[in-house]
Design a protein around this motif. Structure first.
Motif, PDB file in Angstrom:
ATOM      1  N   ARG A   1       0.829  -1.213   0.000  1.00  7.04           N
ATOM      2  CA  ARG A   1       0.000   0.000   0.000  1.00  7.04           C
ATOM      3  C   ARG A   1       0.861   1.260   0.000  1.00  7.04           C
ATOM      4  O   ARG A   1       0.553   2.230  -0.700  1.00  7.04           O
ATOM      5  N   LEU A   2       1.928   1.231   0.777  1.00  7.95           N
ATOM      6  CA  LEU A   2       2.809   2.395   0.816  1.00  7.95           C
ATOM      7  C   LEU A   2       3.449   2.618  -0.550  1.00  7.95           C
ATOM      8  O   LEU A   2       3.514   3.756  -1.043  1.00  7.95           O
ATOM      9  N   LEU A   3       3.920   1.547  -1.184  1.00 12.75           N
ATOM     10  CA  LEU A   3       4.542   1.680  -2.498  1.00 12.75           C
ATOM     11  C   LEU A   3       3.547   2.195  -3.531  1.00 12.75           C
ATOM     12  O   LEU A   3       3.871   3.083  -4.336  1.00 12.75           O
ATOM     13  N   ASP A   4       2.341   1.641  -3.534  1.00  9.93           N
ATOM     14  CA  ASP A   4       1.342   2.055  -4.528  1.00  9.93           C
ATOM     15  C   ASP A   4       0.922   3.509  -4.324  1.00  9.93           C
ATOM     16  O   ASP A   4       0.763   4.265  -5.297  1.00  9.93           O
ATOM     17  N   ALA A   5       0.741   3.913  -3.059  1.00  9.80           N
ATOM     18  CA  ALA A   5       0.360   5.302  -2.788  1.00  9.80           C
ATOM     19  C   ALA A   5       1.467   6.257  -3.208  1.00  9.80           C
ATOM     20  O   ALA A   5       1.208   7.336  -3.757  1.00  9.80           O
ATOM     21  N   THR A   6       2.711   5.859  -2.977  1.00  9.00           N
ATOM     22  CA  THR A   6       3.838   6.703  -3.357  1.00  9.00           C
ATOM     23  C   THR A   6       3.959   6.783  -4.874  1.00  9.00           C
ATOM     24  O   THR A   6       4.221   7.852  -5.439  1.00  9.00           O
ATOM     25  N   ALA A   7       3.769   5.633  -5.552  1.00  6.33           N
ATOM     26  CA  ALA A   7       3.890   5.584  -7.011  1.00  6.33           C
ATOM     27  C   ALA A   7       2.863   6.460  -7.704  1.00  6.33           C
ATOM     28  O   ALA A   7       3.076   6.898  -8.839  1.00  6.33           O
ATOM     29  N   ALA A   8       1.747   6.717  -7.035  1.00  6.64           N
ATOM     30  CA  ALA A   8       0.724   7.583  -7.624  1.00  6.64           C
ATOM     31  C   ALA A   8       1.174   9.040  -7.649  1.00  6.64           C
ATOM     32  O   ALA A   8       0.606   9.860  -8.379  1.00  6.64           O
ATOM     33  N   GLU A   9       2.231   9.371  -6.877  1.00 11.67           N
ATOM     34  CA  GLU A   9       2.682  10.753  -6.770  1.00 11.67           C
ATOM     35  C   GLU A   9       4.061  10.990  -7.379  1.00 11.67           C
ATOM     36  O   GLU A   9       4.305  12.045  -7.984  1.00 11.67           O
TER      37      GLU A   9
ATOM     38  N   LEU B   1      11.455   6.671 -15.128  1.00  9.51           N
ATOM     39  CA  LEU B   1      10.077   6.450 -14.682  1.00  9.51           C
ATOM     40  C   LEU B   1       9.322   7.749 -14.409  1.00  9.51           C
ATOM     41  O   LEU B   1       8.103   7.709 -14.213  1.00  9.51           O
ATOM     42  N   ASP B   2      10.031   8.849 -14.378  1.00  9.36           N
ATOM     43  CA  ASP B   2       9.391  10.121 -14.046  1.00  9.36           C
ATOM     44  C   ASP B   2       8.265  10.429 -15.043  1.00  9.36           C
ATOM     45  O   ASP B   2       8.442  10.340 -16.259  1.00  9.36           O
ATOM     46  N   GLY B   3       7.104  10.760 -14.500  1.00 12.20           N
ATOM     47  CA  GLY B   3       5.974  11.082 -15.369  1.00 12.20           C
ATOM     48  C   GLY B   3       5.237   9.874 -15.900  1.00 12.20           C
ATOM     49  O   GLY B   3       4.417  10.001 -16.812  1.00 12.20           O
ATOM     50  N   LYS B   4       5.495   8.695 -15.330  1.00 11.63           N
ATOM     51  CA  LYS B   4       4.825   7.469 -15.788  1.00 11.63           C
ATOM     52  C   LYS B   4       4.298   6.698 -14.579  1.00 11.63           C
ATOM     53  O   LYS B   4       4.859   6.766 -13.483  1.00 11.63           O
ATOM     54  N   VAL B   5       3.211   5.964 -14.788  1.00  8.70           N
ATOM     55  CA  VAL B   5       2.634   5.114 -13.746  1.00  8.70           C
ATOM     56  C   VAL B   5       2.249   3.775 -14.354  1.00  8.70           C
ATOM     57  O   VAL B   5       2.029   3.665 -15.567  1.00  8.70           O
ATOM     58  N   GLU B   6       2.179   2.763 -13.516  1.00  4.00           N
ATOM     59  CA  GLU B   6       1.767   1.442 -13.987  1.00  4.00           C
ATOM     60  C   GLU B   6       0.296   1.198 -13.670  1.00  4.00           C
ATOM     61  O   GLU B   6      -0.194   1.556 -12.587  1.00  4.00           O
ATOM     62  N   TYR B   7      -0.377   0.595 -14.630  1.00  2.00           N
ATOM     63  CA  TYR B   7      -1.732   0.080 -14.438  1.00  2.00           C
ATOM     64  C   TYR B   7      -1.739  -1.391 -14.828  1.00  2.00           C
ATOM     65  O   TYR B   7      -0.917  -1.832 -15.649  1.00  2.00           O
TER      66      TYR B   7
ATOM     67  N   VAL C   1      -2.529  -7.966 -18.349  1.00  2.00           N
ATOM     68  CA  VAL C   1      -1.398  -7.185 -18.840  1.00  2.00           C
ATOM     69  C   VAL C   1      -1.132  -5.992 -17.935  1.00  2.00           C
ATOM     70  O   VAL C   1      -2.047  -5.414 -17.333  1.00  2.00           O
ATOM     71  N   ALA C   2       0.145  -5.660 -17.825  1.00  2.00           N
ATOM     72  CA  ALA C   2       0.572  -4.454 -17.116  1.00  2.00           C
ATOM     73  C   ALA C   2       1.044  -3.441 -18.147  1.00  2.00           C
ATOM     74  O   ALA C   2       1.670  -3.813 -19.145  1.00  2.00           O
ATOM     75  N   VAL C   3       0.730  -2.180 -17.913  1.00  2.00           N
ATOM     76  CA  VAL C   3       1.111  -1.136 -18.869  1.00  2.00           C
ATOM     77  C   VAL C   3       1.726   0.037 -18.117  1.00  2.00           C
ATOM     78  O   VAL C   3       1.354   0.340 -16.978  1.00  2.00           O
ATOM     79  N   LEU C   4       2.694   0.670 -18.761  1.00  2.00           N
ATOM     80  CA  LEU C   4       3.331   1.866 -18.218  1.00  2.00           C
ATOM     81  C   LEU C   4       2.769   3.060 -18.978  1.00  2.00           C
ATOM     82  O   LEU C   4       2.946   3.167 -20.199  1.00  2.00           O
ATOM     83  N   VAL C   5       2.083   3.931 -18.255  1.00  2.00           N
ATOM     84  CA  VAL C   5       1.335   5.021 -18.888  1.00  2.00           C
ATOM     85  C   VAL C   5       1.905   6.375 -18.469  1.00  2.00           C
ATOM     86  O   VAL C   5       2.192   6.594 -17.290  1.00  2.00           O
ATOM     87  N   GLU C   6       2.048   7.271 -19.413  1.00 11.01           N
ATOM     88  CA  GLU C   6       2.437   8.637 -19.083  1.00 11.01           C
ATOM     89  C   GLU C   6       1.293   9.303 -18.329  1.00 11.01           C
ATOM     90  O   GLU C   6       0.126   9.188 -18.716  1.00 11.01           O
TER      91      GLU C   6
ATOM     92  N   VAL D   1      -0.224   1.619  -9.627  1.00 14.43           N
ATOM     93  CA  VAL D   1       0.513   0.798  -8.675  1.00 14.43           C
ATOM     94  C   VAL D   1       2.005   1.016  -8.898  1.00 14.43           C
ATOM     95  O   VAL D   1       2.431   1.569  -9.911  1.00 14.43           O
ATOM     96  N   ALA D   2       2.808   0.560  -7.935  1.00 13.73           N
ATOM     97  CA  ALA D   2       4.258   0.638  -8.094  1.00 13.73           C
ATOM     98  C   ALA D   2       4.674  -0.168  -9.325  1.00 13.73           C
ATOM     99  O   ALA D   2       4.062  -1.202  -9.634  1.00 13.73           O
ATOM    100  N   PRO D   3       5.712   0.261 -10.042  1.00 18.56           N
ATOM    101  CA  PRO D   3       6.049  -0.356 -11.340  1.00 18.56           C
ATOM    102  C   PRO D   3       6.789  -1.689 -11.221  1.00 18.56           C
ATOM    103  O   PRO D   3       7.876  -1.861 -11.764  1.00 18.56           O
TER     104      PRO D   3
END
Length: 263
Positions: free
Chosen positions: A76-84, A121-127, A215-220, A250-252
């Motif tokens: 949870r900590l990783l995912d919350a941080t990855a959102a920011e 990874l800056d400016g990108k998030v995983e879904y 599938v996992a995707v890395l999105v800008e 989520v965290a990448p």
């Protein structure tokens, strides 16, 4: 890296270590309410070194880690941080002796590699996009498309199971083959639809026998709304045939190997 420091408290002596969650840019700020693993959950802090930092908290090293709630707190900590901010996950359970060890044994030796990865990874998030067939719908497709399955099902109708064992095994084999072929085709269709909106796509192994795609995707981050809209459109297209779930950000994990400090 299992040494520990001792902190003396009113009720006795507690051996503590520093638990590490992730590497992040050094200019981030930690929410004062952020909590990590431990009982009670410990406040999360930063250990900075030049352009990078580690998210950490104190833990009692005499109490083994590994409870499900601790793993959940880590994620949870990783995912919350990855959102920011960009995040390099550290594998669950990484503990070092003290804050100096975080720098000397982990951040300093790999500073440039971690810094470069964070910039990438800056400016990108995983879904994560998970699609699961509606069982009745996919079996109906298979029966329509595969005459042998339909013939065998009709042949065993009303017959004792012990007499039709071979036929039932063959039906199961044919259905599994058909679902696998559909999974490959539907995963390809989904990835082709999403790839123009993503920086990278990673096809995961199915987590269920009725998975149509995983599938996992890395999105800008600038294209998140566009990406979510495309996924919602795919969900409408699959309605009645499969259900679609979108998880994230989520965290990448799928695009960065989780860091594991050397013991």
């Amino acid at each position: 890296m299992s040494a520990a420091t001792e902190s003396v408290e009113a009720e006795g002596t507690t051996r503590t270590g520093i638990y590490m969650y992730a590497v992040v840019p050094s200019d981030v700020e930690v929410d004062r309410e952020a909590r990590g693993v431990g009982d009670p959950p410990a406040p999360v802090k930063l250990v900075r070194h030049d352009r990078i930092a580690a998210l950490v908290s104190e833990v009692d090293v005499d109490r083994p880690l590994g409870r499900p709630d601790e793993l959940l707190a880590h994620e949870r900590l990783l995912d919350a941080t990855a959102a920011e901010v960009p995040v390099l996950p550290i594998r669950f359970g990484a503990v070092v002796a003290d804050r100096h060890a975080v720098v000397d044994e982990f951040l300093a030796p790999y500073h440039d590699e971690f810094d470069a990865a964070l910039q990438e990874l800056d400016g990108k998030v995983e879904y994560v996009v998970r699609v699961r067939y509606v069982e009745a719908a996919v079996l109906g497709e298979i029966l329509r498309e595969n005459p042998e399955v339909a013939r065998l099902r009709e042949a065993i109708r009303g017959a004792p199971e012990d007499v039709t064992r071979n036929e039932r095994l063959r039906i199961g084999e044919l259905i599994n083959q058909a679902i696998e072929a559909k999974r490959q085709a539907d995963t390809r269709t989904l990835t082709e639809a999403l790839t123009p909106l993503t920086g990278a796509v990673n096809v995961r192994e199915p987590s269920h026998e009725l998975d149509a795609a995983n599938v996992a995707v890395l999105v800008e981050t600038a294209r998140e709304a566009e990406f979510v809209k495309a996924v919602e459109g795919a969900a409408r297209d699959w309605e009645g045939r499969a259900t679609l779930r979108l998880l994230g950000p989520v965290a990448p994990y799928d695009f960065v190997t989780a860091l594991k400090p050397e013991a």
